[in-house]
Motif scaffolding. Structure first.
Motif, PDB file in Angstrom:
ATOM      1  N   ILE A 125       7.194  13.978   0.782  1.00  0.00           N
ATOM      2  CA  ILE A 125       7.468  12.446   1.831  1.00  0.00           C
ATOM      3  C   ILE A 125       7.666  12.191   0.370  1.00  0.00           C
ATOM      4  O   ILE A 125       7.948  11.887  -0.759  1.00  0.00           O
ATOM      5  CB  ILE A 125       6.538  11.247   2.034  1.00  0.00           C
ATOM      6  N   LEU A 126       8.877  10.483   0.614  1.00  0.00           N
ATOM      7  CA  LEU A 126       9.922  10.324   0.427  1.00  0.00           C
ATOM      8  C   LEU A 126      10.014   8.626   0.317  1.00  0.00           C
ATOM      9  O   LEU A 126       9.260   8.209   1.470  1.00  0.00           O
ATOM     10  CB  LEU A 126      11.114   9.896   0.679  1.00  0.00           C
ATOM     11  N   PHE A 174       2.344   7.603   7.031  1.00  0.00           N
ATOM     12  CA  PHE A 174       2.479   6.315   6.858  1.00  0.00           C
ATOM     13  C   PHE A 174       4.390   6.567   7.690  1.00  0.00           C
ATOM     14  O   PHE A 174       4.876   5.431   7.441  1.00  0.00           O
ATOM     15  CB  PHE A 174       2.828   6.410   5.134  1.00  0.00           C
ATOM     16  N   ALA A 175       4.698   7.646   7.867  1.00  0.00           N
ATOM     17  CA  ALA A 175       6.108   8.063   7.484  1.00  0.00           C
ATOM     18  C   ALA A 175       6.217   7.466   9.359  1.00  0.00           C
ATOM     19  O   ALA A 175       6.663   6.798   9.984  1.00  0.00           O
ATOM     20  CB  ALA A 175       6.943   9.213   7.292  1.00  0.00           C
ATOM     21  N   LEU A 176       5.192   8.095  10.046  1.00  0.00           N
ATOM     22  CA  LEU A 176       5.176   7.841  11.227  1.00  0.00           C
ATOM     23  C   LEU A 176       5.522   6.284  11.640  1.00  0.00           C
ATOM     24  O   LEU A 176       4.929   6.127  13.134  1.00  0.00           O
ATOM     25  CB  LEU A 176       3.853   8.990  11.818  1.00  0.00           C
ATOM     26  N   THR A 183       8.348   5.390   4.888  1.00  0.00           N
ATOM     27  CA  THR A 183       8.378   6.146   3.721  1.00  0.00           C
ATOM     28  C   THR A 183       9.113   7.641   5.311  1.00  0.00           C
ATOM     29  O   THR A 183       8.899   6.904   6.410  1.00  0.00           O
ATOM     30  CB  THR A 183       6.402   7.207   3.907  1.00  0.00           C
ATOM     31  N   TRP A 184       9.581   8.576   4.530  1.00  0.00           N
ATOM     32  CA  TRP A 184      10.006   9.352   4.845  1.00  0.00           C
ATOM     33  C   TRP A 184       9.729  10.744   4.703  1.00  0.00           C
ATOM     34  O   TRP A 184       9.630  10.838   3.714  1.00  0.00           O
ATOM     35  CB  TRP A 184      11.411   9.182   4.861  1.00  0.00           C
ATOM     36  N   ALA A 195       0.945  -1.124   0.201  1.00  0.00           N
ATOM     37  CA  ALA A 195      -0.421  -0.494  -0.288  1.00  0.00           C
ATOM     38  C   ALA A 195       0.841   1.107  -0.039  1.00  0.00           C
ATOM     39  O   ALA A 195       1.805   1.861   0.433  1.00  0.00           O
ATOM     40  CB  ALA A 195      -0.433  -0.146   1.396  1.00  0.00           C
ATOM     41  N   CYS A 196       0.301   2.058  -0.724  1.00  0.00           N
ATOM     42  CA  CYS A 196       1.938   3.448  -0.930  1.00  0.00           C
ATOM     43  C   CYS A 196       0.763   4.567  -0.536  1.00  0.00           C
ATOM     44  O   CYS A 196       1.814   6.200  -0.021  1.00  0.00           O
ATOM     45  CB  CYS A 196       1.781   2.925  -2.469  1.00  0.00           C
ATOM     46  N   GLU A 197      -0.822   4.439  -0.488  1.00  0.00           N
ATOM     47  CA  GLU A 197      -1.609   5.728   0.012  1.00  0.00           C
ATOM     48  C   GLU A 197      -2.887   4.718   0.599  1.00  0.00           C
ATOM     49  O   GLU A 197      -3.251   3.916   0.314  1.00  0.00           O
ATOM     50  CB  GLU A 197      -1.580   6.303  -0.706  1.00  0.00           C
TER      51      GLU A 197
END
Length: 492
Positions: free
Chosen positions: A417-418, A301-303, A332-333, A131-133
Motif C-alpha cells: 500500500i501507499l 484502509f484503501a477500500l 491509502t492506495w 490513524a495509519c494502521e
C-alpha cells in the motif's frame, strides 16, 4: 536539560523495581541489567503522557467506530465473494492466502467472530490525530497493563484505570468464548508463537495477572498444545529454558478458548496449528482472533477511501460513522500493477500535482516530492511492526525506483500500500536516563495506541492508551532503545 528532581527520580526507580525481573516486551527491568532475551529495551518516564481532556474523550469513545469498521469490512468481503460488491475487493484481500485458510475465513462457524482486541495506531499531527494502521493481534497488552498499575500506585491516574487492560481482556475473552454474564471465566491458553517471542514476557505477566484474579489462563508455547478427548489441552506445570510453559502429561489442562497471539501468515511455522484449527472447526474450542486473514490486511484502509465503494460503506456503516472514519484514517492506495485505462486514473491519487495514470509517475518522483510511505499490506513476516516500511524521502532515486518495482512485482502474492507520510508534531517528555541516573527531557514524536476490548455485539470500551515517543530524527515510531513508552492520562 531538565532540572534534577529527586522525587521524580525516586518514582522512576520504584516503577522500574515493580517490573518483573524477566522484563516486559520492550522494557529493560533495571538499570545496568541485560535486556530480556528477544526484547529491545526502551525508556520510561516519571509521569504518564498527558492528553487534553477533549482528545482523551474522543479516543475513549472510538472503540465502537473500529468495531463497526471491522464488521463492515468483513461484510464487504462476503458481498464481494457473492457478487453483490465488486469482485476485485475479495480478489485483493485473498492474494497470497493458502486455500485452506481461505476456506476457514469463509466458514459460517466464524461468521460473527471478530478480533477481541482492536488497536489503531494514531499519530498526533498539526492537523489533528490520524490513524495509519489498525492491529487486531496487537502487542503491548501486558506492557500497558503492568505500567498502568505501577503509575497508579504512585498516585498517577491513567486512562482506563489500574485494571482497565486486565479487566478488559478478561471480559473480551468471556465474550469470545460465548460465556453468558456472570459465568465462570473460560479456561484459556494464550498461545505465543516463536515469531512473536519478544512478547512472551508481557503475555506471561497478563496470564499471571488473570490467574491472580481466579481466572484459569496460561501463556504457552505452541509446543505445549495437544489434542485431547475434549478438544485441546495445554501443559502448564513446567517451563523450558526460555520460561515458556511446555506440555507434560501431569500438567495438562483442558482449555475452552485459544487466544491466537501470532499472525496467520505464520501458521506453517506454529506447532500444532492444524490441531488448533481443526478443534475450532469442530467447535471443540473457541479460537480468537478468528482465522480471517482479510481482517489483518492494511489495504482495508484503501477500500475505505475508494470512491467507487462509498455506497457500500454508507450502507454498512451509516453516513455519520463512515464520515468519521474517512476523516480519521489516512488516505491509502493499493499498488495494483493492472494497467489503468487511458481515460482513467488511480482513484483519488494525485502526485506532483497531477492525477496518477501509471505507477511510472510514482517511480519518477523527486526526493522532495516523496513525502510518502510504502508498506506491505499483510500476510508476511515483513508486514508487522515497521519491518517492511519504506520512507520515500529517505531513499535515493535508484533505491526508491527499486522499492516501487519490487512492490508492484510482489502484488500477486503480497500486495503493498501507499500512504502519505503524516509526520507527527514535536512534543517534549521527561524520561529516566538510566546511564546518567537522572530524569532528562526528550524532544520527539508520538504515536498513541488505544486498546479497545470487544465485550459485546456493539461494545468496545477503552482499556488504556499507550504512548510511544521516539527522538525527532526517527522516521518510524515504535518500541526501540531510544523510545519512551508511557501510559496516557488527562492533562492536570
Amino acid at each position: 536539560m531538565t532540572t534534577p528532581d529527586p522525587t521524580a527520580a525516586d518514582r522512576c526507580r520504584r516503577i522500574l523495581a515493580g517490573i518483573p525481573a524477566d522484563g516486559l516486551f520492550a522494557l529493560e527491568p533495571h538499570a545496568g541489567s541485560p535486556a530480556p532475551s528477544g526484547a529491545a529495551p526502551c525508556r520510561i518516564g516519571p509521569e504518564p503522557f498527558r492528553l487534553p481532556p477533549g482528545l482523551l474523550r474522543t479516543l475513549g469513545g472510538q472503540g465502537i467506530l473500529w468495531l463497526k469498521f471491522v464488521k463492515a469490512a468483513h461484510q464487504l468481503y462476503l458481498l464481494s465473494l457473492r457478487g453483490d460488491a465488486p469482485p476485485w475487493i475479495a480478489g485483493w484481500l485473498d492474494l497470497g492466502k493458502p486455500p485452506r485458510l481461505l476456506e476457514f475465513a469463509r466458514m459460517n462457524r466464524f461468521k460473527r467472530s471478530v478480533p477481541p482486541v482492536l488497536r489503531p495506531d494514531v499519530l498526533l499531527t498539526d492537523e489533528g490525530p490520524v490513524a495509519c494502521e489498525l492491529d487486531s493481534v496487537p502487542g503491548g497488552i501486558g506492557l500497558l497493563g503492568c505500567l498502568s498499575r505501577l503509575y497508579e500506585q504512585e498516585g498517577l491516574a491513567c486512562a482506563g484505570g489500574p485494571d482497565g487492560m486486565v479487566a478488559g481482556f478478561r471480559r473480551a475473552m468471556a465474550f469470545a468464548a460465548g460465556a453468558h454474564a456472570g459465568a465462570d471465566a473460560p479456561a484459556t491458553a494464550l498461545v505465543v508463537s516463536d515469531e512473536s517471542r519478544m512478547y512472551r514476557p508481557e503475555m506471561r505477566w497478563l496470564a499471571e495477572a488473570l490467574r491472580a484474579s481466579g481466572d484459569p489462563v496460561w501463556a504457552v508455547d505452541p509446543e505445549a498444545v495437544r489434542p485431547s478427548a475434549d478438544g485441546l489441552a495445554v501443559g502448564t506445570d513446567r517451563a523450558d529454558a526460555r520460561g515458556v510453559a511446555i506440555a507434560t502429561p501431569e500438567g495438562d489442562r483442558t482449555v475452552a478458548l485459544v487466544y491466537r497471539f501470532f499472525e496467520l501468515f505464520d501458521l506453517p511455522n506454529v506447532p500444532h496449528s492444524e490441531e488448533i484449527l481443526d478443534a475450532a472447526r469442530l467447535k471443540r474450542v473457541r479460537l480468537t482472533p478468528p482465522p480471517k486473514p482479510h481482517l489483518e490486511e492494511k489495504l482495508l484502509f484503501a477500500l475505505l477511501h475508494h470512491p467507487a465503494l462509498e455506497p457500500q460503506w454508507d450502507t454498512l456503516l451509516g453516513e455519520r460513522m463512515f464520515g468519521e472514519l474517512k476523516a480519521l484514517v489516512v488516505p491509502t492506495w493499493v499498488l495494483d500493477p493492472a494497467p489503468v485505462p487511458p481515460h482513467a486514473a488511480v482513484a483519488g491519487l494525485t502526485l506532483a500535482g497531477r492525477p496518477v495514470q501509471s505507477w511510472d509517475v510514482l517511480q519518477r518522483l523527486s526526493q522532495k516530492e516523496r513525502a510518502i510511505i510504502l508498506k506491505p499490506s499483510g500476510f508476511g513476516e515483513d508486514a508487522w511492526g515497521s519491518h517492511g516500511v519504506r520512507f520515500g524521502a529517505d531513499l535515493s532515486s535508484a533505491e526508491w525506483g527499486a522499492a516501487v518495482a519490487s512492490a508492484l512485482a510482489d502484488f500477486p502474492r503480497h500486495p503493498w500500500i501507499l500512504q502519505p507520510h503524516r509526520r507527527p508534531s514535536l512534543t517534549r517528555v521527561p524520561f529516566w536516563d538510566a546511564a546518567a541516573g537522572e530524569v532528562r527531557d526528550l524532544e520527539g514524536r508520538v504515536r498513541l495506541c488505544p486498546y479497545y476490548f470487544v465485550t459485546g455485539e456493539d461494545e468496545a470500551p477503552l482499556g488504556g492508551i499507550l504512548a510511544t515517543i521516539t527522538p525527532k530524527d526517527k522516521k518510524a515510531i515504535h518500541g526501540m532503545p531510544d523510545a519512551v513508552m508511557l501510559p496516557c492520562a488527562n492533562v492536570g
